[in-house]
Every structure is written in C-alpha cells, then in structure tokens.
Design a protein around this motif. Structure first.
Motif, PDB file in Angstrom:
ATOM      1  N   THR A 135       0.843  -1.195   0.000  1.00 14.20           N
ATOM      2  CA  THR A 135       0.000   0.000   0.000  1.00 14.20           C
ATOM      3  C   THR A 135       0.880   1.247   0.000  1.00 14.20           C
ATOM      4  N   MET A 136       0.285   2.373  -0.369  1.00 16.13           N
ATOM      5  CA  MET A 136       0.952   3.677  -0.400  1.00 16.13           C
ATOM      6  C   MET A 136       2.141   3.703  -1.368  1.00 16.13           C
ATOM      7  N   ILE A 137       1.891   3.211  -2.570  1.00 10.81           N
ATOM      8  CA  ILE A 137       2.924   3.149  -3.610  1.00 10.81           C
ATOM      9  C   ILE A 137       2.743   4.329  -4.575  1.00 10.81           C
ATOM     10  N   ARG A 138       3.839   4.980  -4.982  1.00 11.92           N
ATOM     11  CA  ARG A 138       3.752   6.155  -5.861  1.00 11.92           C
ATOM     12  C   ARG A 138       3.313   5.783  -7.274  1.00 11.92           C
ATOM     13  N   ASP A 139       3.972   4.824  -7.861  1.00 12.43           N
ATOM     14  CA  ASP A 139       3.652   4.391  -9.230  1.00 12.43           C
ATOM     15  C   ASP A 139       4.256   3.008  -9.460  1.00 12.43           C
ATOM     16  N   GLU A 140       4.096   2.498 -10.657  1.00 10.81           N
ATOM     17  CA  GLU A 140       4.575   1.139 -10.915  1.00 10.81           C
ATOM     18  C   GLU A 140       6.099   1.026 -10.743  1.00 10.81           C
ATOM     19  N   ALA A 141       6.819   2.082 -11.143  1.00 12.15           N
ATOM     20  CA  ALA A 141       8.289   2.033 -11.024  1.00 12.15           C
ATOM     21  C   ALA A 141       8.680   1.909  -9.546  1.00 12.15           C
ATOM     22  N   HIS A 142       7.967   2.640  -8.685  1.00 14.24           N
ATOM     23  CA  HIS A 142       8.207   2.578  -7.240  1.00 14.24           C
ATOM     24  C   HIS A 142       7.951   1.154  -6.729  1.00 14.24           C
ATOM     25  N   ALA A 143       6.853   0.555  -7.202  1.00 13.59           N
ATOM     26  CA  ALA A 143       6.499  -0.810  -6.787  1.00 13.59           C
ATOM     27  C   ALA A 143       7.602  -1.777  -7.198  1.00 13.59           C
ATOM     28  N   ARG A 144       8.054  -1.651  -8.435  1.00  9.53           N
ATOM     29  CA  ARG A 144       9.084  -2.583  -8.936  1.00  9.53           C
ATOM     30  C   ARG A 144      10.405  -2.397  -8.197  1.00  9.53           C
ATOM     31  N   GLU A 145      10.717  -1.150  -7.868  1.00 10.52           N
ATOM     32  CA  GLU A 145      11.952  -0.863  -7.134  1.00 10.52           C
ATOM     33  C   GLU A 145      11.923  -1.570  -5.763  1.00 10.52           C
ATOM     34  N   ILE A 146      10.780  -1.450  -5.064  1.00  9.53           N
ATOM     35  CA  ILE A 146      10.649  -2.086  -3.744  1.00  9.53           C
ATOM     36  C   ILE A 146      10.706  -3.612  -3.868  1.00  9.53           C
ATOM     37  N   LEU A 147      10.005  -4.129  -4.882  1.00 11.17           N
ATOM     38  CA  LEU A 147       9.980  -5.589  -5.061  1.00 11.17           C
ATOM     39  C   LEU A 147      11.376  -6.133  -5.387  1.00 11.17           C
ATOM     40  N   GLU A 148      12.119  -5.400  -6.212  1.00 12.57           N
ATOM     41  CA  GLU A 148      13.469  -5.851  -6.569  1.00 12.57           C
ATOM     42  C   GLU A 148      14.374  -5.849  -5.338  1.00 12.57           C
ATOM     43  N   GLU A 149      14.231  -4.816  -4.506  1.00 10.55           N
ATOM     44  CA  GLU A 149      15.048  -4.733  -3.290  1.00 10.55           C
ATOM     45  C   GLU A 149      14.706  -5.895  -2.346  1.00 10.55           C
ATOM     46  N   LEU A 150      13.405  -6.162  -2.246  1.00  4.65           N
ATOM     47  CA  LEU A 150      12.926  -7.268  -1.410  1.00  4.65           C
ATOM     48  C   LEU A 150      13.505  -8.589  -1.916  1.00  4.65           C
ATOM     49  N   LYS A 151      13.443  -8.754  -3.224  1.00  8.45           N
ATOM     50  CA  LYS A 151      13.963  -9.981  -3.857  1.00  8.45           C
ATOM     51  C   LYS A 151      15.455 -10.138  -3.564  1.00  8.45           C
ATOM     52  N   ARG A 152      16.208  -9.038  -3.706  1.00  4.33           N
ATOM     53  CA  ARG A 152      17.662  -9.120  -3.470  1.00  4.33           C
ATOM     54  C   ARG A 152      17.971  -9.537  -2.031  1.00  4.33           C
ATOM     55  N   THR A 153      17.246  -8.909  -1.083  1.00  5.26           N
ATOM     56  CA  THR A 153      17.481  -9.222   0.335  1.00  5.26           C
ATOM     57  C   THR A 153      17.186 -10.699   0.603  1.00  5.26           C
ATOM     58  N   ILE A 154      16.058 -11.171   0.072  1.00  4.96           N
ATOM     59  CA  ILE A 154      15.659 -12.568   0.311  1.00  4.96           C
ATOM     60  C   ILE A 154      16.659 -13.526  -0.348  1.00  4.96           C
ATOM     61  N   ASN A 155      16.997 -13.249  -1.606  1.00  8.30           N
ATOM     62  CA  ASN A 155      17.891 -14.171  -2.324  1.00  8.30           C
ATOM     63  C   ASN A 155      19.296 -14.195  -1.738  1.00  8.30           C
ATOM     64  N   ASP A 156      19.764 -13.051  -1.222  1.00 11.95           N
ATOM     65  CA  ASP A 156      21.078 -13.028  -0.551  1.00 11.95           C
ATOM     66  C   ASP A 156      21.072 -13.987   0.622  1.00 11.95           C
ATOM     67  N   ALA A 157      19.976 -13.922   1.407  1.00 13.16           N
ATOM     68  CA  ALA A 157      19.866 -14.786   2.598  1.00 13.16           C
ATOM     69  C   ALA A 157      19.788 -16.254   2.182  1.00 13.16           C
ATOM     70  N   ILE A 158      19.042 -16.530   1.098  1.00 12.68           N
ATOM     71  CA  ILE A 158      18.917 -17.920   0.638  1.00 12.68           C
ATOM     72  C   ILE A 158      20.280 -18.432   0.176  1.00 12.68           C
ATOM     73  N   GLU A 159      21.012 -17.564  -0.531  1.00 10.72           N
ATOM     74  CA  GLU A 159      22.331 -17.964  -1.035  1.00 10.72           C
ATOM     75  C   GLU A 159      23.281 -18.269   0.121  1.00 10.72           C
ATOM     76  N   LYS A 160      23.231 -17.412   1.165  1.00 16.95           N
ATOM     77  CA  LYS A 160      24.137 -17.626   2.310  1.00 16.95           C
ATOM     78  C   LYS A 160      23.624 -18.746   3.217  1.00 16.95           C
ATOM     79  N   GLY A 161      22.314 -19.008   3.141  1.00 16.67           N
ATOM     80  CA  GLY A 161      21.733 -20.061   3.968  1.00 16.67           C
ATOM     81  C   GLY A 161      21.552 -19.683   5.426  1.00 16.67           C
ATOM     82  N   VAL A 162      21.704 -18.396   5.743  1.00 17.97           N
ATOM     83  CA  VAL A 162      21.520 -17.950   7.136  1.00 17.97           C
ATOM     84  C   VAL A 162      20.778 -16.616   7.172  1.00 17.97           C
TER      85      VAL A 162
END
Ligand code: SF4
Length: 262
Positions: free
Chosen positions: A164-191
C-alpha cells in the motif's frame, strides 16, 4: 490408521525430506500441485504426493493438496510444526507479476499493488523475519509484514505480495526488486540474522488510518482513544462501524496488517 501396515505406511511417508517439506508447507496452507512443485522441486513430485495420500496424510481435490485431519493431528502430535522449511532449503525468488494498481484509499495520490513472487516461500518466510528491521511474521495470516517508511508490504507464504501507499509502478518494482535481493542473498548464504525484539506499533500510526471523524460509535471519546485500545488489544477493528464501509476498505486492510504486528 492404527494397524501395523498403516503405521508402516506413515513412517515410510514421513521418512523422506521432500515429503516432510510438503507436509510442513501444507500445515501453513492448502496448495496447488504446481505451487508445491515450485517450492520443493518437480522431481518425483507425483510419486511423493501419492505416498502421502496412500498414508492418509494428505488429500488432493481439484489439483489442490491439503492435510487430512489425520495428517494435521499427526504433525501436531509429533511436534513437526517446529520443523519448518529452513532458509537453506528455500529457492531463490523472482518477481513474476505486478497484478493490479488500484488507488490507495488511505491516500488517493498513492496506489495499492498486488504482485507475485515465485516460488512460494511457505513457512521459510518466518526465518526471513529478522532480515527486515520492521518485519514481523504473522502465523495467523501466514505472511511476513514489512514496514518501509509509509509503505506496508505483506508477503504471503503463497507468493502473493500486497503493498500500500505506492507512488507508481516504477516505485512498486523498485521495492519488489530490493525485497527480492534481500531474500535471495539470505537464501544464497543459507543464514539469517538472529531473531530480534518485537516491533512496537505506535497508536498514532494506527490512528492515521482510522476514519478520523471522532463519531464515538465505537464507544470511545475519539478515534485516537480507539487507536490506543486497539494497540493494547482491548478492542477489535470491527467495533469501528464506519471503518467497515467500502470507502475505507484499503484502510481496513492496512490496519489489519499493522495490527498483525501485535
Ligand atoms: S467509531 Fe471509528 S470513526 Fe467513530 S470515533 Fe470510533 S474509531 Fe473513530
């Protein structure tokens, strides 16, 4: 399910890691065969599901798998619930869809989006909680709720994401990409970092999403008094009748997510 043969079927079914993962995923929610395959891999999936079905632990209807009562009781009696999917067993996620961009009623200049990440993370989401300074896993809704400034992100075990409270689609994609990076980093490290203290929910933050009319229908002197009682868990959102009106639907959803922190 009491005979010797049945006991053998169950212990054989539960002796395999993939099948235990499937059982734990289904403890969180019913899932389609496709979603299970994305989470645990397609290799011999039909075979694993068949073994679990034969043991009476799961049932499959219209391509959707769920635990039987016996399966649920079995997991709970064995304390298997604590054997959630570990972060090292999760697979890297991708943002596969940004499904809707609806106006956000809390602020009509902003948007509300629904997206999807694949594969679904199921119970592994709980292990991701410490990655986010303002993140909280809610057992009740099976989702990780992350607050990032004024944006509230709800990532469900099924892979669906609402923001919620998203400016536009680019803002949404930026947040989702950051979320993805954080999650995938953790999965890669396994911790993931050690669990942290609970996030505090501020009544003022809750107040911002109430109708703000101070109509007193809830029995309180003002919306702010109601917010204080909501945060202390003394009352529920249903007590504010105006909030149940369609025009406040997004605010109500936002408040539900916010209160899941409590
Ligand atoms: S019923 Fe809702 S809008 Fe009215 S005072 Fe209570 S919290 Fe505010």
């Amino acid at each position: 399910m009491a005979g010797h043969a049945e006991v053998k079927l169950v212990s054989n079914a539960m002796a395999n890691t993939t099948r235990r993962k499937i059982m734990n995923l289904l403890l969180e929610m019913d899932l389609s065969k496709e979603d299970i395959g994305k989470a645990v891999g397609q290799s011999m999936l039909d075979y694993h599901l068949q073994i679990l079905q034969q043991a009476g632990l799961i049932k499959i209807e219209n391509n959707v798998a769920s635990l039987t009562d016996f399966g649920r009781n079995f997991l709970e009696s064995k304390g298997e619930k604590s054997e959630r999917i570990e972060i090292r067993d999760a697979r890297p996620v991708e943002v596969v869809e940004v499904k809707q961009l609806l106006p956000c009623i809390a602020d009509t200049t902003k948007f509300r989006i629904i997206a999807r990440m694949d594969p679904p993370l199921g119970g592994a989401l709980k292990a991701l909680e410490p990655l986010f300074p303002r993140g909280r896993y809610s057992e009740r809704i099976g989702a990780l709720i992350i607050q990032k400034g004024t944006v509230l992100i709800t990532l469900y075990g099924t892979g669906n994401v609402t923001m919620t409270m998203i400016r536009d689609e680019a803002h949404a994609r930026e947040i989702l990409e950051e979320l993805k990076r954080t999650i995938n980093d953790a999965i890669e490290k396994g911790v993931t970092p050690a669990p942290k203290e609970k996030v505090r929910v501020d009544p003022m933050e809750v107040y911002r999403y109430l109708p703000g009319t101070n109509c007193r229908e809830c029995g309180e002197q003002s919306c702010y008094s109601f917010a204080i009682r909501l945060v202390s868990g003394e009352v529920g959102l249903e007590k504010c009748k105006p909030l149940q009106e369609d025009k406040y639907a997004t605010r109500l959803e936002h408040l539900r997510s916010l209160l899941a922190y409590l």
